[in-house]
Motif scaffolding. Structure first.
Motif, short mmCIF file in Angstrom:
data_model
loop_
_atom_site.label_atom_id
_atom_site.label_comp_id
_atom_site.label_asym_id
_atom_site.label_seq_id
_atom_site.Cartn_x
_atom_site.Cartn_y
_atom_site.Cartn_z
N ILE A 1 -13.30 -7.57 -2.67
CA ILE A 1 -11.95 -8.02 -2.96
C ILE A 1 -11.31 -7.19 -4.08
O ILE A 1 -10.14 -6.81 -4.01
CB ILE A 1 -11.96 -9.53 -3.31
N ILE A 2 -12.11 -6.89 -5.11
CA ILE A 2 -11.60 -6.08 -6.21
C ILE A 2 -11.17 -4.69 -5.72
O ILE A 2 -10.13 -4.17 -6.10
CB ILE A 2 -12.69 -5.93 -7.30
N ASP A 3 -12.00 -4.11 -4.87
CA ASP A 3 -11.66 -2.79 -4.34
C ASP A 3 -10.36 -2.83 -3.54
O ASP A 3 -9.49 -1.97 -3.70
CB ASP A 3 -12.80 -2.26 -3.44
N ALA A 4 -10.26 -3.82 -2.68
CA ALA A 4 -9.05 -3.94 -1.87
C ALA A 4 -7.84 -4.16 -2.75
O ALA A 4 -6.76 -3.58 -2.54
CB ALA A 4 -9.20 -5.09 -0.87
N ARG B 1 0.82 -1.22 0.00
CA ARG B 1 0.00 0.00 0.00
C ARG B 1 0.84 1.26 0.00
O ARG B 1 0.44 2.31 -0.45
CB ARG B 1 -0.91 0.02 1.24
N THR B 2 2.05 1.12 0.56
CA THR B 2 2.88 2.31 0.72
C THR B 2 3.59 2.69 -0.57
O THR B 2 4.23 3.71 -0.64
CB THR B 2 3.95 2.06 1.80
N VAL B 3 3.49 1.86 -1.59
CA VAL B 3 4.19 2.16 -2.83
C VAL B 3 3.39 3.16 -3.65
O VAL B 3 2.25 2.90 -3.99
CB VAL B 3 4.40 0.88 -3.65
N ASN C 1 -8.18 -2.49 -13.23
CA ASN C 1 -7.04 -1.98 -12.48
C ASN C 1 -5.72 -2.39 -13.11
O ASN C 1 -4.76 -1.62 -13.11
CB ASN C 1 -7.11 -2.43 -11.02
N TYR C 2 -5.66 -3.59 -13.67
CA TYR C 2 -4.45 -3.98 -14.40
C TYR C 2 -4.22 -3.04 -15.59
O TYR C 2 -3.09 -2.70 -15.92
CB TYR C 2 -4.55 -5.43 -14.89
N GLN D 1 -6.90 -0.84 -4.26
CA GLN D 1 -6.39 0.13 -3.29
C GLN D 1 -5.01 -0.24 -2.76
O GLN D 1 -4.21 0.62 -2.43
CB GLN D 1 -7.36 0.26 -2.11
N ASN D 2 -4.74 -1.53 -2.68
CA ASN D 2 -3.49 -1.97 -2.06
C ASN D 2 -2.42 -2.37 -3.06
O ASN D 2 -1.52 -3.14 -2.72
CB ASN D 2 -3.75 -3.15 -1.13
#
Ligand SMILES: [Fe+2]
Ligand SMILES: [Fe+2]
Lengths: 89, 330, 506
Positions: C77-80, B6-8, C153-154, C83-84
Motif C-alpha cells: 500500500i505504501i508503494d502504491a 498518477r498522471t500528475v 513520501n510526504y 507511486q500514484n
C-alpha cells in the motif's frame, strides 16, 4: 455488566470471521466504521475456531486473527478452539 | 469525479530527511537507512536511570569499545524489520515443510536408535544454550548504542528463541516430552554440559554489550554452529543414515551462514576504528574463544568420542583465521 | 522393531510450555541477583514467576509468518501510495499537521519503547514475561520504521517532516512525549511495565490509534490508515501483556498493591497529558472529522477504562487519582491546546490555523457547554487581529510544566476562566506545574524531575542566547516554511496547485 470489544480491519478476509462472531455471540453489536469493524458485547465475547472454519470453508488457526486485529479489551483466554474476552465484573 | 493522480507530474521539494542527507548526500534514502540511522534519541535526555544513576539512558560508555560514530556498524544484510521478517518467514516455511516431511514419512522412527540417541543427547540440551544466546542478544539490543548495531541484535535474539523452539520440536519429534526433560536434566547436571552452562551463566552477568557480542556471537556461536551442525549433524549423523536430522536443523545451518557475515562486518568496522579497539577485541576474542573451545569439547565428545579434541581444535583454528580476517591480530 | 507409541498431542498451552517456558533454568554458577540485578529495588515482590499467564502463545515460526503477511500488505500500500501521488487524495493538506506531530513526537516514542522492552525482556526473571517483552521490543521498532516509511513520501512534497530526528531532541513540544518515555525508561522494570504496558498501551493507545486512524481514513490518507491499523494489530498483544502484568503483580503479593496504585495514578496522568495533543488533532486538525475528542473519550476512556478499573477492583485497585480532573478537562483541552499552538506557531514545525466558521459550528455542536461560552470568543478575537493584518503571536516564553513539559495553558478543573498554576519548592528552587496531577508526580520523586531538560530556558543559554533565528537553526526549523499559519503557507499553495493539475487539463 461491562462491555468487551474486538475491532478488526474491514476487508474480505475478516468478513467471514465477523459473521462467525455474530453467530456465536447473538448479543453482540457490530459497528461498521471506515476501514474498521468494532464488535461490542456485554460481559463476554467468544470467538470459535470451528464456526470461523464453517464460514471460511477451510482450516483456520485462531492465531491468524492477529493479521487483521486492530484492538480488543477484556481478559483474554486463548486455547486451541476458542478465544474468549471477558470482564470479571 | 475520479481523478487520475498518477498522471500528475510534480516536482518533489526534497529527496530525503535532513539527517540522511547529512550522512549520505542529497539523494533518495533507502528504507534501511530511513529505519536505522539516527533514530535513537541523542541529546537532552531528561533523567538518569534510577537503576544505574551513574549512567545515561542511552550510554555509549557501557562498553570499552569506543566509536566516533556508532552508526558505522552497519548490517551488510541491511535488515530492517520488514526485510528481516520476510526473510525469516520464508525460512520458516522451509523448516515447516522439512518437519512435515520427516513426520509424514515416519523418518524419525526409521532412524537407527543409536543415532537418534546421539541426536537427542547433543541437540536437545542446546535449546537452553540458545535461550542463553537470546538473553545476551536481548541485552545487547537493550543496552548497546546506536540502532545499526542494536537492531540486528534484537532480530538475532528472536532468531535464538526460534532456534530454541525448533530444537524443542526436534526433541518432541525424535523423542517425546521425556526427551525434553532428559535434555534439561543433562543441561543442569551432566558433567558434559557443565562447562558450557557455566560459560552461558558467566555471560549472563557481563554488562558490557560489546564484550557480550564477542562472547556469544563471535566466540561461542563461531565454534558451536560449525561443530554441531556441520561436523556432527551433516558429517557424522547424515553419513551414517540420519539425514532426517539434518533436515530438521537446516534452519540453523542456513542461519549461521547468513548471520556470520553480519558478525564479521561488525568486528571489522570496530577493529578498524582504532588501536584501542583492536587491543580490546584481541583480548576478548582470544579469551572467550579459548573458553568456548574447552566448553565445547565434552559436548562434541557425546557424538564424536575421542575425535572431539581434534574436531574442536580444527574449528578453533578456523575461527581464529576468521577473526584475523576482520583485522584483529591473534 | 516397531516401538511406535502414539505421542501425546500437546494443547496450545502445553506446547508453549514445552517450546518456550521451559527454556529457562535457575542459574547455579552465578547468583540470581547478579543475573537479574534490577528486579528487586522497586519493592515489588514476586514469589513465583511460573504463575505468569501468557497472554498470547505465539512461537517464533507463527510470529514470522503472520507478521510477514502484515508487512507485505503494508508495503504494497505504501508503494502504491508513493507511486500514484496518493498524497493528493487528502481532503486538505492542513491535515498533515497531525502527521508532522506524529512523526516528531510519537515515532521516536515507538523507538524508545523498543529499547525499553528490550531491557525488560532481559531483566525480568520469568521466561514467559521475558518473551512477551521481547516480542513487544521487536514490534516497537517495526512501528517506528513503518511510520517513518509511511511519512517519507510526504516528506518529499511537504514541509515540517524533514527534520524529525533533530526536532525530536531539541524542539519544545516533542519534549512532552520524550520526557514521558525517558521517565518510563529511567524507572525500574516493573514501573516501566505499568507506564508503557498498562497505562499507555491499555488505557490510552486506543484513544491514540483507533479514532485517529479512522480520521485518517476519512481524510483520504491511506498510508497512515495502513501503518496505524497495522501497528494497532500488534498493540492488541501489547495491551494484553500490560493487563496480564498488572494482574500478575497484584496476585503475587498484597504488598504490591500500594506501589502499583501509585504508579497507576502517576502514569495515567502523565499519559493523559501526552495524549492531550491527540485531542487537538481530532477536534481541529482533521478537515473531515470522524468523532470529537469528547466522543472518543466516552468510548475509549470512560467505557473501556471504566470497565477495566471495575475489573481490577477485585484486587483493591481504584481508578487513577486524576480520573475526575481528566473528565473535567475533556471539554476544554483541545481548544486550549489549539489556542496555544496558534499563538506559538512561529516555533512549531507544523502549521496551525484559525478554525473556519463551519469548523466552529461543528465544535459548538460537539461541545455545547464550553465552546461558544469560552473559546469561540477567543477565536473571534484572534481572527479580527489576523484580518487587520496584525496576527496574534506570543513571542513571550511559555511557562512549561516541570513534569509534563506542556505550557501551562490549562484551566482549573472547576473554573474554566482561571489558568491553573501550581508550584513546589525543592532545595530552595521553585518549580512550576500545570495541574495538581503533575505537581503530585513531582512531589513524589523531586530528585528525578528536577533533572528534566526544559527546552524553553535553552533558548537563553549557550549557544542560542535568546536569538530566535539561531534557535530556529538549532532546531532545524525553517522560518516561513515549516512554521506559522497554514493560510498562506507553502504547503497550502503547493497542494492546491498540484490538485489543480490533477483536476484540470493544464
Ligand atoms: Fe507501538
Ligand atoms: Fe503538567
Amino acid at each position: 455488566m461491562s462491555t468487551v470489544f474486538i475491532a478488526l480491519q474491514a476487508n474480505e478476509e475478516t468478513r467471514p470471521i465477523i459473521e462467525a462472531i455474530e453467530i456465536d455471540n447473538p448479543q453482540a453489536v457490530v459497528n461498521r466504521q471506515p476501514a474498521m469493524v468494532k464488535i461490542d458485547a456485554q460481559g463476554q465475547l467468544v470467538i470459535r475456531k470451528s464456526t470461523i472454519e464453517e464460514q471460511l470453508g477451510r482450516d483456520f488457526d485462531l492465531q491468524e486473527l492477529h493479521i487483521n486485529l486492530i484492538s480488543l479489551t477484556g481478559n483474554v483466554v486463548e486455547d486451541d478452539e476458542t478465544l474468549t474476552l471477558s470482564w470479571n465484573s | 469525479m475520479q481523478i487520475d493522480l498518477r498522471t500528475v507530474a510534480i516536482q518533489p521539494q526534497r529527496q530525503a530527511f535532513d539527517h540522511l542527507v547529512r550522512r549520505f548526500g542529497d539523494k533518495p534514502a533507502s528504507r534501511y537507512q530511513e529505519g536505522s540511522y539516527d533514530i535513537q534519541a541523542a541529546e537532552n535526555l531528561h533523567y538518569k536511570p534510577t537503576w544505574a544513576p551513574e549512567n545515561e539512558l542511552y550510554d555509549a560508555s557501557l562498553t570499552r569499545i569506543v566509536m566516533q560514530d556508532w552508526y558505522a556498524l552497519k548490517d551488510p544484510r541491511q535488515f530492517y524489520y520488514s526485510t528481516y521478517t520476510l526473510t525469516r518467514a520464508r525460512q520458516q516455511e522451509t523448516a515447516e515443510a522439512n518437519f512435515a516431511f520427516v513426520e509424514s514419512r515416519g523418518l524419525a522412527d526409521m532412524l537407527p536408535d543409536e543415532l537418534r540417541d546421539v541426536a537427542l543427547k547433543v541437540l536437545v540440551p542446546l535449546r537452553h544454550a540458545a535461550w542463553g544466546a537470546n538473553q545476551h542478544n536481548t541485552f545487547i539490543c537493550g543496552y548497546g548504542y546506536g540502532t545499526t548495531f542494536t537492531q540486528p541484535c534484537m532480530y538475532h535474539a528472536m532468531d535464538n528463541l526460534g532456534i530454541a523452539q525448533y530444537l524443542s520440536r526436534l526433541g518432541l519429534l525424535l523423542g517425546d516430552t521425556d526427551a525434553l526433560e532428559a535434555g534439561k536434566q543433562a543441561w543442569l547436571d551432566d558433567a558434559a554440559w557443565q562447562p558450557l552452562r557455566r560459560y552461558v551463566e558467566d555471560c549472563l552477568v557481563l554488562r558490557d554489550p560489546f564484550e557480550l557480542f564477542v562472547a556469544q556471537n563471535v566466540a561461542l556461536d563461531g565454534l558451536l554452529y560449525p561443530l554441531v551442525y556441520e561436523r556432527i549433524v551433516d558429517e557424522h549423523l547424515s553419513v551414517r543414515g540420519a539425514s532426517a536430522v539434518a533436515m530438521l536443523t537446516q534452519f540453523m545451518s542456513d542461519w549461521f551462514d547468513e548471520t556470520r557475515k553480519w558478525v564479521d562486518a561488525v568486528l571489522k568496522v570496530a577493529a578498524a576504528e582504532s588501536e584501542h579497539n583492536r587491543d580490546v577485541l584481541q583480548g576478548w576474542t582470544r579469551s572467550w574463544s579459548a573458553r568456548a573451545a574447552s566448553a565445547m569439547v565434552p559436548v562434541v565428545e557425546l557424538a564424536l568420542g575421542a575425535e572431539a579434541d581434534e574436531a574442536v581444535g580444527q574449528q578453533l583454528a578456523a575461527l581464529t583465521a576468521r577473526i584475523q580476517k576482520t583485522g584483529i591480530p591473534l | 522393531m516397531d516401538m511406535k507409541v502414539a505421542k501425546k498431542k500437546l494443547g496450545l498451552k502445553e506446547k508453549y510450555r514445552a517450546l518456550t517456558r521451559d527454556l529457562g533454568w535457575d542459574t547455579t554458577y552465578q547468583p540470581k541477583d547478579a543475573v537479574f540485578p534490577y528486579v528487586g529495588y522497586e519493592g515489588i515482590k514476586i514469589h513465583d514467576w511460573d504463575k505468569w499467564e501468557d497472554p498470547f502463545r505465539l512461537t517464533m515460526d507463527a510470529y514470522w509468518k503472520y507478521q510477514a503477511e502484515k508487512e507485505r500488505k503494508f508495503y504494497a500500500i505504501i508503494d502504491a501510495h508513493a507511486q500514484n501521488n496518493g498524497h493528493l487524495n487528502l481532503t486538505d493538506a492542513r491535515y498533515l499537521s497531525a502527521l508532522k506531530i506524529f512523526l516528531q513526537a510519537i515515532s521516536p516514542a515507538e523507538y524508545a519503547s523498543h529499547k525499553g522492552f528490550a531491557r525488560t525482556g532481559r531483566e525480568f526473571p520469568g521466561v514467559g514475561t521475558q518473551v512477551a517483552c521481547q516480542m513487544q521490543a521487536i514490534d516497537e521498532i517495526r512501528h517506528a520504521q513503518t511510520q517513518i516509511h509511511a511519512m517519507s513520501n510526504y516528506n518529499r512534497y511537504y514541509n515540517g517532516f524533514h527534520a524529525f530526528a533533530d526536532t525530536r531532541d531539541r524542539i519544545w513540544y516533542t519534549s512532552v512525549a520524550r520526557s514521558f518515555f525517558d521517565d518510563a525508561m529511567s524507572a525500574g522494570p516493573f514501573e516501566f511495565m505499568i507506564a508503557i504496558g498498562f497505562s499507555f498501551e491499555y488505557v490510552l493507545t486506543n484513544l491514540l490509534f483507533v479514532p485517529f486512524m479512522s480520521g485518517a481514513a476519512y481524510n483520504g490518507d491511506m498510508a497512515t490508515v495502513t501503518f496505524g491499523f497495522s501497528a494497532q494489530s500488534d498493540e492488541a498483544r501489547h495491551m494484553t501483556l500490560g493487563l496480564e502484568c498488572i494482574k500478575f503483580m497484584l496476585e503475587q503479593d498484597p504488598d504490591n498493591l500500594p506501589i502499583v496504585q501509585n504508579w497507576i495514578d502517576k502514569w495515567f496522568w502523565r499519559g493523559f497529558r501526552v495524549l492531550g495533543l491527540v485531542s487537538t488533532m481530532m477536534d481541529y486538525m482533521l478537515p473531515k472529522r470522524v468523532m470529537s475528542w469528547r466522543e472518543a473519550w466516552d468510548i475509549y476512556g470512560v467505557e473501556n477504562g471504566g470497565a477495566l478499573f471495575k475489573d481490577l477492583a477485585r484486587y483493591g485497585i481504584k481508578p487513577p487519582k486524576g480520573w475526575d480532573d481528566a473528565e473535567k478537562a475533556i471539554d476544554h483541552m483541545s481548544h486550549q491546546f489549539m489556542l496555544g499552538l496558534y499563538q506559538w506557531s512561529f516555533g512549531t514545525a507544523f502549521h496551525s490555523w484559525i478554525p473556519s466558521e463551519e469548523d466552529m459550528n461543528w465544535l459548538s455542536a460537539k461541545y455545547p457547554d464550553t465552546f461558544d461560552k469560552y473559546y469561540r470568543p477567543r477565536w473571534k478575537h484572534i481572527k479580527k487581529l489576523a484580518d487587520a493584518g496584525t496576527p496574534f503571536k506570543n513571542y513571550g516564553l511559555a511557562k512549561l510544566c516541570q513534569t509534563c513539559q506542556l505550557p501551562t495553558v490549562f484551566t482549573e478543573p472547576d473554573d474554566p476562566t482561571l489558568t491553573c498554576h501550581r508550584q513546589s519548592v525543592y532545595k530552595g528552587q521553585k518549580y512550576h506545574f500545570c495541574s495538581d496531577g503533575c505537581q503530585h508526580v513531582f512531589d513524589n520523586e523531586p530528585e528525578k524531575y528536577v533533572q528534566a531538560w526544559l527546552p524553553m530556558p535553552q533558548l537563553f543559554q549557550e549557544p542560542i542566547n535568546g536569538d530566535l533565528g539561531a534557535w530556529m537553526e538549532w532546531v532545524s526549523l525553517r522560518d516561513g516554511k515549516d512554521n506559522g499559519d497554514y493560510a498562506g503557507s507553502e504547503d497550502q499553495r503547493n497542494f492546491e496547485a498540484w490538485r489543480g493539475l490533477a483536476t484540470t487539463n493544464q
